[in-house]
Motif scaffolding. Structure first.
Motif, PDB file in Angstrom:
ATOM      1  N   MET A   1      41.450  46.021  36.335  1.00 13.80           N
ATOM      2  CA  MET A   1      40.775  46.619  35.127  1.00 13.80           C
ATOM      3  C   MET A   1      40.593  45.394  33.960  1.00 13.80           C
ATOM      4  O   MET A   1      39.444  45.318  33.413  1.00 13.80           O
ATOM      5  CB  MET A   1      41.342  47.823  34.369  1.00 13.80           C
ATOM      6  CG  MET A   1      40.504  48.294  34.015  1.00 13.80           C
ATOM      7  SD  MET A   1      41.354  50.152  33.365  1.00 13.80           S
ATOM      8  CE  MET A   1      42.530  50.063  33.032  1.00 13.80           C
ATOM      9  N   LYS A   2      40.954  44.828  33.700  1.00 14.62           N
ATOM     10  CA  LYS A   2      41.173  43.365  32.703  1.00 14.62           C
ATOM     11  C   LYS A   2      40.035  42.355  33.198  1.00 14.62           C
ATOM     12  O   LYS A   2      39.062  42.640  32.571  1.00 14.62           O
ATOM     13  CB  LYS A   2      42.377  42.614  32.782  1.00 14.62           C
ATOM     14  CG  LYS A   2      41.952  41.789  31.480  1.00 14.62           C
ATOM     15  CD  LYS A   2      43.141  41.006  30.984  1.00 14.62           C
ATOM     16  CE  LYS A   2      43.063  39.905  31.980  1.00 14.62           C
ATOM     17  NZ  LYS A   2      44.312  38.918  31.497  1.00 14.62           N
ATOM     18  N   GLN A   3      40.086  42.275  34.418  1.00 15.15           N
ATOM     19  CA  GLN A   3      39.183  41.585  35.155  1.00 15.15           C
ATOM     20  C   GLN A   3      37.549  42.082  35.258  1.00 15.15           C
ATOM     21  O   GLN A   3      36.286  41.540  35.147  1.00 15.15           O
ATOM     22  CB  GLN A   3      39.465  40.878  36.317  1.00 15.15           C
ATOM     23  CG  GLN A   3      40.890  40.115  35.821  1.00 15.15           C
ATOM     24  CD  GLN A   3      41.862  39.619  37.296  1.00 15.15           C
ATOM     25  OE1 GLN A   3      41.656  40.581  38.835  1.00 15.15           O
ATOM     26  NE2 GLN A   3      42.419  38.400  37.632  1.00 15.15           N
ATOM     27  N   ILE A   4      37.542  43.486  35.835  1.00 16.21           N
ATOM     28  CA  ILE A   4      36.071  43.977  35.567  1.00 16.21           C
ATOM     29  C   ILE A   4      35.243  43.853  33.986  1.00 16.21           C
ATOM     30  O   ILE A   4      34.575  43.461  34.325  1.00 16.21           O
ATOM     31  CB  ILE A   4      36.559  45.110  36.124  1.00 16.21           C
ATOM     32  CG1 ILE A   4      37.186  45.221  37.529  1.00 16.21           C
ATOM     33  CG2 ILE A   4      35.719  45.806  36.038  1.00 16.21           C
ATOM     34  CD1 ILE A   4      37.538  46.730  38.475  1.00 16.21           C
ATOM     35  N   VAL A   5      36.296  44.149  33.182  1.00 13.38           N
ATOM     36  CA  VAL A   5      35.937  44.276  32.035  1.00 13.38           C
ATOM     37  C   VAL A   5      35.508  42.806  31.352  1.00 13.38           C
ATOM     38  O   VAL A   5      34.158  42.978  31.334  1.00 13.38           O
ATOM     39  CB  VAL A   5      36.599  44.903  30.971  1.00 13.38           C
ATOM     40  CG1 VAL A   5      36.018  44.319  29.349  1.00 13.38           C
ATOM     41  CG2 VAL A   5      37.244  45.891  31.063  1.00 13.38           C
TER      42      VAL A   5
END
Length: 363
Positions: free
Chosen positions: A339-343
């Motif tokens: 999720m961090k990488q998507i953001v």
């Protein structure tokens, strides 16, 4: 005209709040303004109101706990402590604005810097009896971590009659200090002509914080990203380790009160609300306008990650060393990282935001 263009370009490049141009992203300043107003009125201020209410209740309970005539049970004191912690983690992701004034963030929750410091510092205060002076100057004996140690650590629960008054003086002082800070933060956000909410909603060239609405939105976006990064790099990765043999449960948050999983669940719930659920609100409103597929992905990722965290029935430090629970906590770590990488790689570009330098960066 050329001089003005060059000057504007230089200001944009030098600004710490660099934001991609809305001409490229297709957003107007009104789009950002609508999101900001919603988040201030419906997300930030109501959560600080709850924090203030819970901190005031804990201060009153601490006073009663130490009162000879109105003594209450320790379980009641702990219950009210948990309510303050719940309220804190529901708003702790907002790391800009009045929480930065007067070192409030560290004074309220000195983590992870406080590892190994709180117990010794509190013991020194209780033994010396110099409570007020030390509390004024020492962050390690303030805030939630100090309160947690005082009412959960065996050293203070078994304090001798000789030091009982110093213990109670410190507990009451810590609780009242948190109440004062919470009241101050809420007031600085909400009240008067210099309310931070007003500066955030009405950016202009003379505004000391924001020149435009997109810069204000960036503060919310970075709160989302930085909280995910903190959850991964501080709350999960070092505790879980690469294998069960390399797990380090001693690094877990809130070990004394066994709240590490509870803290993370509340944080993820708050981030879901910050991004926006299916009501076309929050940062989701921008993402849905620019890329509905990405918005659906973010919605699903937040729901699934939160559900997995909620399914843990033990603190993170126990799950890390338990054969049955470890697969679930490892999955949670991967979900938060994804999720961090998507953001960082997709959402930022989609809604016209940039990720600034962060001391935790390294992936």
């Amino acid at each position: 005209m050329l001089r003005l263009i060059c000057l504007s370009t230089a200001i944009l490049m030098m600004s710490k709040l660099a934001v991609a141009t809305d001409q490229i992203q297709g957003f107007s300043e009104a789009d950002y303004a609508e999101v900001n107003a919603f988040l201030v009125d419906m997300h930030v201020i109501p959560r600080y109101e709850i924090l203030t209410q819970s901190a005031s209740k804990f201060a009153a309970t601490s006073q009663s706990f130490c009162s000879a005539s109105k003594r209450i049970h320790l379980s009641v004191l702990r219950e009210d402590f948990h309510k303050v912690m719940d309220a804190w983690f529901a708003i702790a992701h907002i790391q800009f604005g009045p929480i930065e004034f007067f070192m409030r963030q560290f004074r309220f929750y000195f983590w992870p810097q406080a590892r190994g410091k709180v117990i010794d510092s509190l013991a020194e205060v209780v033994t010396s009896g110099i409570t007020e002076e030390l509390t004024d100057s020492n962050v390690a004996v303030q805030g939630l971590l100090a309160a947690e140690a005082l009412i959960f650590h065996e050293h203070f629960l078994g304090v001798s009659n000789k030091n009982q008054s110093e213990f109670c003086n410190l507990l009451i002082l810590v609780a009242r200090n948190m109440e004062t800070m919470a009241i101050g933060i809420l007031g600085d956000w909400r009240d008067g002509d210099s309310a931070y909410a007003k500066f955030l909603k009405e950016p202009n060239e003379k505004n000391p914080f924001y020149e435009n609405h997109s810069a204000a939105t960036l503060s919310f976006f970075q709160s989302l990203y930085n909280s995910l990064q903190f959850a991964y790099d501080i709350n999960l990765k070092p505790v879980i380790g690469e294998s069960i043999d390399k797990a380090r449960p001693a690094l877990a948050e809130s070990r004394l009160s066994a709240r590490s999983t509870r803290n993370l669940v509340i944080t993820l719930n708050a981030l879901q609300d910050l991004y926006g659920l299916d009501e076309n609100s929050g940062l989701s409103k921008l993402a849905k306008q620019a890329d509905p597929h990405l918005d659906a992905l973010m919605q699903k990722a937040l729901r699934v990650t939160l559900a997995n965290a909620q399914s843990l029935n033990v603190p993170i430090e126990f799950a890390a060393i338990d054969d049955k629970q470890r697969p679930k906590i490892e999955k949670l770590k991967k979900q938060v990282l994804a999720m961090k990488q998507i953001v960082r790689t997709r959402l930022a570009k989609t809604i016209g935001m940039t990720i600034g330098f962060n001391a935790l960066d390294g992936d």
